[in-house]
Motif scaffolding. Structure first.
Motif, PDB file in Angstrom:
ATOM      1  N   THR A 199       0.254   4.431   0.803  1.00 64.53           N
ATOM      2  CA  THR A 199      -0.718   5.365   0.502  1.00 64.53           C
ATOM      3  C   THR A 199      -0.545   5.991   2.071  1.00 64.53           C
ATOM      4  OG1 THR A 199      -2.175   3.580   1.831  1.00 64.53           O
ATOM      5  CG2 THR A 199      -2.806   4.278  -0.044  1.00 64.53           C
ATOM      6  N   GLN A 218      -4.306   3.530  -2.920  1.00 65.02           N
ATOM      7  CA  GLN A 218      -5.667   3.916  -2.872  1.00 65.02           C
ATOM      8  C   GLN A 218      -5.900   3.867  -1.203  1.00 65.02           C
ATOM      9  OE1 GLN A 218      -7.801   7.081  -3.530  1.00 65.02           O
ATOM     10  NE2 GLN A 218      -7.833   6.659  -6.000  1.00 65.02           N
ATOM     11  N   SER A 219      -6.678   4.204  -1.314  1.00 71.04           N
ATOM     12  CA  SER A 219      -6.560   3.260   0.125  1.00 71.04           C
ATOM     13  C   SER A 219      -8.617   2.803   0.290  1.00 71.04           C
ATOM     14  CB  SER A 219      -6.799   4.665   1.375  1.00 71.04           C
ATOM     15  OG  SER A 219      -6.830   4.171   2.439  1.00 71.04           O
ATOM     16  N   THR A 220      -8.468   1.854   0.845  1.00 74.12           N
ATOM     17  CA  THR A 220      -9.757   1.547   0.990  1.00 74.12           C
ATOM     18  C   THR A 220     -10.254   1.081   2.559  1.00 74.12           C
ATOM     19  OG1 THR A 220      -8.647  -1.115   0.618  1.00 74.12           O
ATOM     20  CG2 THR A 220      -9.647   0.115  -1.142  1.00 74.12           C
ATOM     21  N   ARG A 221      -9.897   1.928   3.150  1.00 77.03           N
ATOM     22  CA  ARG A 221      -9.949   1.701   4.589  1.00 77.03           C
ATOM     23  C   ARG A 221     -11.616   2.514   4.470  1.00 77.03           C
ATOM     24  NH1 ARG A 221      -9.929   6.932   6.385  1.00 77.03           N
ATOM     25  NH2 ARG A 221      -9.259   8.351   5.859  1.00 77.03           N
ATOM     26  N   GLU A 230      -3.029   9.256  -7.497  1.00 76.31           N
ATOM     27  CA  GLU A 230      -2.149   8.291  -7.252  1.00 76.31           C
ATOM     28  C   GLU A 230      -1.032   7.363  -8.230  1.00 76.31           C
ATOM     29  OE1 GLU A 230      -4.959   3.813  -8.210  1.00 76.31           O
ATOM     30  OE2 GLU A 230      -5.968   5.101  -7.710  1.00 76.31           O
ATOM     31  N   GLY A 243       0.776   3.369   6.571  1.00 76.23           N
ATOM     32  CA  GLY A 243       1.672   4.216   5.772  1.00 76.23           C
ATOM     33  C   GLY A 243       3.273   4.503   5.275  1.00 76.23           C
ATOM     34  N   ASN A 262       0.788  -1.111   0.209  1.00 81.21           N
ATOM     35  CA  ASN A 262      -0.026  -0.427   0.559  1.00 81.21           C
ATOM     36  C   ASN A 262       1.169   1.384   0.306  1.00 81.21           C
ATOM     37  OD1 ASN A 262      -2.553  -1.396  -0.150  1.00 81.21           O
ATOM     38  ND2 ASN A 262      -2.149  -1.972   2.284  1.00 81.21           N
ATOM     39  N   ASP A 289      -2.932   6.408   4.614  1.00 81.21           N
ATOM     40  CA  ASP A 289      -3.825   6.080   5.673  1.00 81.21           C
ATOM     41  C   ASP A 289      -4.077   4.798   5.519  1.00 81.21           C
ATOM     42  OD1 ASP A 289      -4.938   6.707   2.837  1.00 81.21           O
ATOM     43  OD2 ASP A 289      -6.683   7.657   3.989  1.00 81.21           O
ATOM     44  N   SER A 290      -3.520   4.187   5.056  1.00 85.61           N
ATOM     45  CA  SER A 290      -3.434   2.728   4.991  1.00 85.61           C
ATOM     46  C   SER A 290      -4.104   2.023   6.088  1.00 85.61           C
ATOM     47  CB  SER A 290      -2.455   2.140   4.191  1.00 85.61           C
ATOM     48  OG  SER A 290      -2.661   0.055   4.078  1.00 85.61           O
ATOM     49  N   PHE A 291      -5.055   0.904   6.446  1.00 77.75           N
ATOM     50  CA  PHE A 291      -5.684   0.026   7.382  1.00 77.75           C
ATOM     51  C   PHE A 291      -4.550  -0.331   8.501  1.00 77.75           C
ATOM     52  CE2 PHE A 291      -8.427  -1.604   4.392  1.00 77.75           C
ATOM     53  CZ  PHE A 291      -7.368  -2.807   4.590  1.00 77.75           C
ATOM     54  N   SER A 300     -13.016   6.244   4.121  1.00 75.03           N
ATOM     55  CA  SER A 300     -12.296   6.654   3.544  1.00 75.03           C
ATOM     56  C   SER A 300     -12.808   7.362   1.776  1.00 75.03           C
ATOM     57  CB  SER A 300     -10.897   5.792   2.401  1.00 75.03           C
ATOM     58  OG  SER A 300     -10.857   4.633   1.881  1.00 75.03           O
TER      59      SER A 300
END
Length: 137
Positions: A16, A52-55, A66, A24, A14, A18-20, A58
């Motif tokens: 990103t 792209q974060s999918t949390r 991206e 990051g 990831n 803000d990745s869950f 988001s």
């Protein structure tokens, strides 16, 4: 043509802030490359790159952001990893998919279930395998 074995391990990378799953850690290109090389060293045969974060809850980032996140990583990975290592791009933007394919990506991973018809056109044009995912919301 990609030849799948009985079992193959896919490592998620990831890119990103803000990745869950990794918070990051791999937003910087050097960190992302180091992590991918570590995963391959651990036996991973497939790296899935996403910017792209999918949390939950988001907000999507624009295509340009991206691209800025994933393309330097994809280019470097394709340069340094053996051709036998599969690289996929986790995106729902056709523009990102095209650039990723042009730079050596093997598979498209679309978390929106191919809702964008232009993504279908890209996949057909370049004859790439696709992972069709689903995301709530």
């Amino acid at each position: 043509m990609i030849q799948f074995q009985d079992k193959i391990v896919c490592g998620i990378l990831n890119i990103t802030p803000d990745s869950f799953s990794d918070g990051g850690l791999y937003l910087k290109v050097d960190n992302a490359i180091k992590r991918a090389v570590e995963m391959v060293g651990d036996g991973v045969k497939w790296i899935d790159v996403g910017g792209q974060s999918t949390r939950p809850y988001s907000k999507p980032v624009p295509v340009e952001i991206e691209l800025e996140r994933v393309m330097p990583v994809i280019k470097k990975l394709r340069e340094i990893l053996p051709p036998s290592i599969i690289i996929s791009i986790d995106t729902f933007y056709p523009e990102v998919a095209v650039e990723a394919i042009k730079n050596g990506v093997d598979i498209i991973n679309d978390i929106t279930g191919l809702r964008n018809e232009k993504m279908i056109e890209v996949i057909l044009k370049f004859k790439k395998p696709v992972i069709i995912m689903h995301m709530k919301g």
